[in-house]
Design an enzyme around this catalytic site. Structure first.
Site, short mmCIF file in Angstrom:
data_model
loop_
_atom_site.label_atom_id
_atom_site.label_comp_id
_atom_site.label_asym_id
_atom_site.label_seq_id
_atom_site.Cartn_x
_atom_site.Cartn_y
_atom_site.Cartn_z
N SER A 76 0.75 -1.22 0.00
CA SER A 76 0.13 0.13 0.04
C SER A 76 0.83 1.32 0.04
O SER A 76 0.34 2.34 -0.43
CB SER A 76 -0.97 0.05 1.11
OG SER A 76 -1.96 -0.74 0.89
N LYS A 79 0.52 3.47 -3.02
CA LYS A 79 -0.76 4.39 -3.46
C LYS A 79 -0.35 5.61 -3.29
O LYS A 79 -1.10 6.40 -4.12
CB LYS A 79 -1.85 3.96 -1.98
CG LYS A 79 -2.39 2.49 -2.29
CD LYS A 79 -3.31 1.98 -1.21
CE LYS A 79 -3.71 0.51 -1.33
NZ LYS A 79 -4.02 -0.22 -0.30
N TYR A 200 -2.78 -3.27 -10.64
CA TYR A 200 -2.64 -2.88 -9.22
C TYR A 200 -1.86 -4.01 -8.39
O TYR A 200 -1.03 -3.58 -7.59
CB TYR A 200 -4.20 -2.86 -8.75
CG TYR A 200 -4.15 -2.68 -7.23
CD1 TYR A 200 -4.14 -1.74 -6.57
CD2 TYR A 200 -4.53 -3.85 -6.25
CE1 TYR A 200 -4.03 -1.28 -5.00
CE2 TYR A 200 -4.57 -3.63 -5.02
CZ TYR A 200 -4.32 -2.57 -4.57
OH TYR A 200 -4.37 -2.45 -3.06
N TYR A 252 -4.96 4.28 7.48
CA TYR A 252 -6.35 3.27 7.56
C TYR A 252 -7.32 3.93 8.88
O TYR A 252 -7.17 5.29 9.09
CB TYR A 252 -6.16 2.05 7.48
CG TYR A 252 -5.05 1.57 6.65
CD1 TYR A 252 -5.12 1.72 5.44
CD2 TYR A 252 -4.07 0.86 6.97
CE1 TYR A 252 -4.31 1.45 4.20
CE2 TYR A 252 -3.13 0.37 6.22
CZ TYR A 252 -3.17 0.55 4.79
OH TYR A 252 -2.26 0.11 4.19
N VAL A 270 1.06 -3.96 4.05
CA VAL A 270 1.21 -4.85 4.53
C VAL A 270 2.20 -5.80 4.62
O VAL A 270 2.47 -6.80 5.02
CB VAL A 270 -0.03 -5.92 4.11
CG1 VAL A 270 -1.36 -5.18 4.49
CG2 VAL A 270 -0.07 -6.13 2.67
N1 GLN Z 1 -1.70 -5.56 -2.11
C1 GLN Z 1 -2.38 -5.39 -0.86
C2 GLN Z 1 -3.99 -5.38 -0.87
O1 GLN Z 1 -4.49 -4.72 -2.03
C3 GLN Z 1 -2.03 -4.01 -0.26
C4 GLN Z 1 -2.75 -3.62 1.05
C5 GLN Z 1 -1.93 -2.94 1.90
O2 GLN Z 1 -0.30 -2.89 1.81
N2 GLN Z 1 -2.61 -2.54 3.08
O3 GLN Z 1 -4.67 -6.07 -0.13
#
Ligand code: GLN
Length: 614
Positions: A76, A79, A200, A252, A270
């Site tokens: 993430s 992003k 993605y 988040y 994550v």
């Molecule tokens: N690739 C992960 C997902 O879409 C990224 C989520 C994250 O890093 N919080 O679930």
């Protein structure tokens, strides 16, 4: 108190920030709570013991400790960068109409959309998939490569994809698939859901290290200029909007708490990474795969907490004292130029000394600094000339430059001439300022402060009826050094002189030469310079130079002709003979010399005083 380390230990010691990161590493390694993400099966293989921290400064230095070079997937943390890229590639209007900027208060993978059936913000999966979808719509098969290249420019090196993690998420990412279909039914993304998701998943599987993340974060903190490569990666607009959504939604459903406690825009992934970007200060990257219930790295959060509290870096806990921008503020009465003036000029300047005001500035010309200077100017009798010395100014904010331009306009309306000194011609600030003041006729600039002051003084002399005639010829009788001598004494002295002429630029005296003659400037102008180039004085017809031969044996400065010049020259041995024969004249001359030296000392003391007192 502990004794200071010995000098040798000190030179080998670490910079304090590196020591701080070391301490974080050893202290937080003991923290073993949290779980490695395994909803993407391949991520579950990460070694939970990995711990790396890196901090990049905006002058391009990168500190690293622990496993700062171990690659892991960006997840993430991609992003914010993809959002910034979308803003620049597609235009803010397009992106902002499809994706909101409100915090959702939901976990990262929430499938909930806002009341318009749009994603809440680009920092949660729905918003990020929408962002990728917009880029995919416009770039098609090129989309992923564009994203990978942008991420690489943020990191300052070519970044690759972890194919295993990509494949793993692609096989198991049904929740994201559900989100993407929901976006499609709401017309946020177009038909090709599989194509968008493929991009993605790949963008999430880009491999980075804690070091890369620190440099990427520092690029965000530096208005989009990578401090290591110097490249402007994306526009300042895109970067500031990205930091905005990181601030409100980067962590988040922990975002509110995060900005309340830590106060540094951040984003987690994550994979175990946390990226924190403190605008105008630094970028931090950390890697430790164990996550808390919000999906944020447990140790990474501890590092950010420690950094923020130990150095008091909460971004809303700042202050600034604009008064520091002014280091000296005086007029030509306190500190004139180094040009030695003739009596008539001196009189005019003394009567109008408040009409040339000099303000020496330092550091960054920010909104508050320029506002403070403008109020200082308004508070005193209005000068005809204001000289702003910018030698020590390192930068200008846009707000500062805007306010400077407005202040100059105001001064133009009042017929005040603005003189700038110390502006490096090629600088960005200068170009911006010049653009904004192009219409103004009242702005001049000279690189040297002394030249600027000298020019303004000349204007005052002209304005009040004085004249500065470099071509006029003066006789010995007009020399202040010879004031008080009788006609007979002057005639005797003249018989010892020869008249020498010099072309413009000629070196008349050189430092290190024997001091064996006195010079009385008859016409033209010369300047006296120290061997390192510092100008001590500009002299015009009627003034003496090389007179220090009366006190020292070797020349300590160079003298150059500024224009064609002529001087009466008396060899020192003849002059000494003259003094013996005319003891009264000799006493006069030595008194005059003492007076000239005292005048110079007063000026020199005033200059020192100005810089130490303000
Ligand atoms: N690739 C992960 C997902 O879409 C990224 C989520 C994250 O890093 N919080 O679930």
């Amino acid at each position: 108190m502990k004794p200071l380390p010995a000098a040798s230990a000190w030179t080998r010691s670490k910079p304090p920030l590196l020591r701080f990161l070391d301490n974080c590493l050893s202290e937080f390694s003991a923290e073993t709570s949290g779980h490695v993400a395994d909803y993407i099966p391949e991520l579950g293989k990460a070694d939970p013991a990995y711990f790396g921290i890196s901090l990049a400064t905006l002058d391009g230095h990168v500190y690293e400790v622990g496993d700062s070079r171990v690659p892991f997937t960006i997840q993430s943390m991609s992003k914010p960068f993809v959002f910034a890229l979308a803003l620049d590639l597609l235009g803010a209007g397009r992106v902002e109409s499809a994706i909101g900027v409100e915090p959702s208060g939901d976990p990262f993978n929430s499938i909930r959309l806002n009341s318009e059936n749009h994603p809440f913000n680009p920092m949660v999966n729905a918003g990020a998939i929408a962002c990728t979808g917009l880029i995919y719509d416009s770039k098609g098969a090129e989309a992923f490569e564009q994203i990978r290249l942008a991420l690489s420019r943020f990191a300052g090196r070519d970044l690759a994809v972890d194919e295993a993690v990509y494949a793993s998420e692609s096989q198991t990412g049904d929740r994201n698939r559900a989100i993407a279909y929901l976006l499609k039914t709401n017309a946020v993304i177009s038909d090709n859901v599989a194509g968008v998701l493929d991009v993605y998943f790949r963008q999430c599987a880009v491999l980075v290290t804690a070091r890369d993340i620190a440099v990427m974060a520092a690029t965000l903190a530096n208005r989009g200029i990578n401090p290591v490569t110097g490249e402007q990666v994306l526009s300042a607009y895109a970067i500031s909007r990205t930091l905005s959504v990181m601030t409100s939604s980067g962590m988040y459903d922990y975002a509110g708490e995060w900005i309340y406690r830590i106060g540094i825009p951040a984003k987690s992934g994550v994979g175990g990474g946390i990226l924190a970007a403190l605008p105008a200060r630094l970028g931090l990257g950390s890697y430790s795969p164990r996550l808390d219930k919000h999906g944020n790295s447990v140790r990474g959060i501890k590092v950010c907490e420690a950094l923020s509290s130990h150095y008091d870096l909460h971004m809303l806990n700042r202050s600034d004292d604009a008064r520091n921008a002014v280091i000296a503020d005086y007029d030509i009465g306190k500190s004139p130029s180094r040009r030695v003036r003739r009596p008539q000029e001196r009189e005019i300047l003394a009567a109008h000394e408040q009409e040339v005001r000099i303000i020496e500035l330092v550091g960054t010309l920010s909104l508050s600094a320029v506002d403070y200077v403008s109020r200082r100017l308004a508070g005193r009798p209005r000068p005809q000339f204001v000289i702003f010395d910018l030698h020590r100014v390192t930068s200008t904010t846009r707000a500062g430059a805007r306010l400077v331009a407005e202040a100059f306009e105001e001064l133009a309306a009042l017929n005040v001439t603005v003189v700038l000194s110390g502006v490096r011609r090629a600088s960005k600030e200068w170009n911006t300022l010049r653009e904004w003041t192009a219409e103004l006729k009242n702005v001049r600039d000279f690189y040297l402060l002394d030249t600027a002051i000298e020019w303004a003084e000349d204007q005052i002399v002209y304005r009040y009826g004085g004249s500065i005639d470099f071509h006029e010829t003066t006789e010995l009788a007009e020399q202040p050094l010879l004031a008080g001598l009788s006609e007979e004494e002057l005639t005797d002295l003249a018989s010892l002189c020869t008249i020498r002429t010099y072309q413009s630029g000629a070196k008349i005296l050189a430092s290190g030469d024997p001091a064996d003659a006195l010079y009385f400037l008859r016409s033209g102008a010369v300047h006296v310079t120290l061997p390192d180039g510092i100008r001590l004085a500009t002299l015009t017809a009627g003034m003496a130079f090389g007179e220090m031969a009366l006190l020292e044996q070797t020349r300590s400065a160079d003298v150059f002709a500024d224009m064609a010049a002529a001087a009466f020259v008396v060899p020192l041995k003849d002059f000494e003979r003259f003094r013996k024969q005319h003891p009264r004249a000799s006493e006069c001359i030595m008194r005059n010399l003492a007076q000239l030296l005292a005048d110079r000392l007063i000026v020199a003391n005033a200059k020192v005083d100005i810089l130490t007192a303000t």
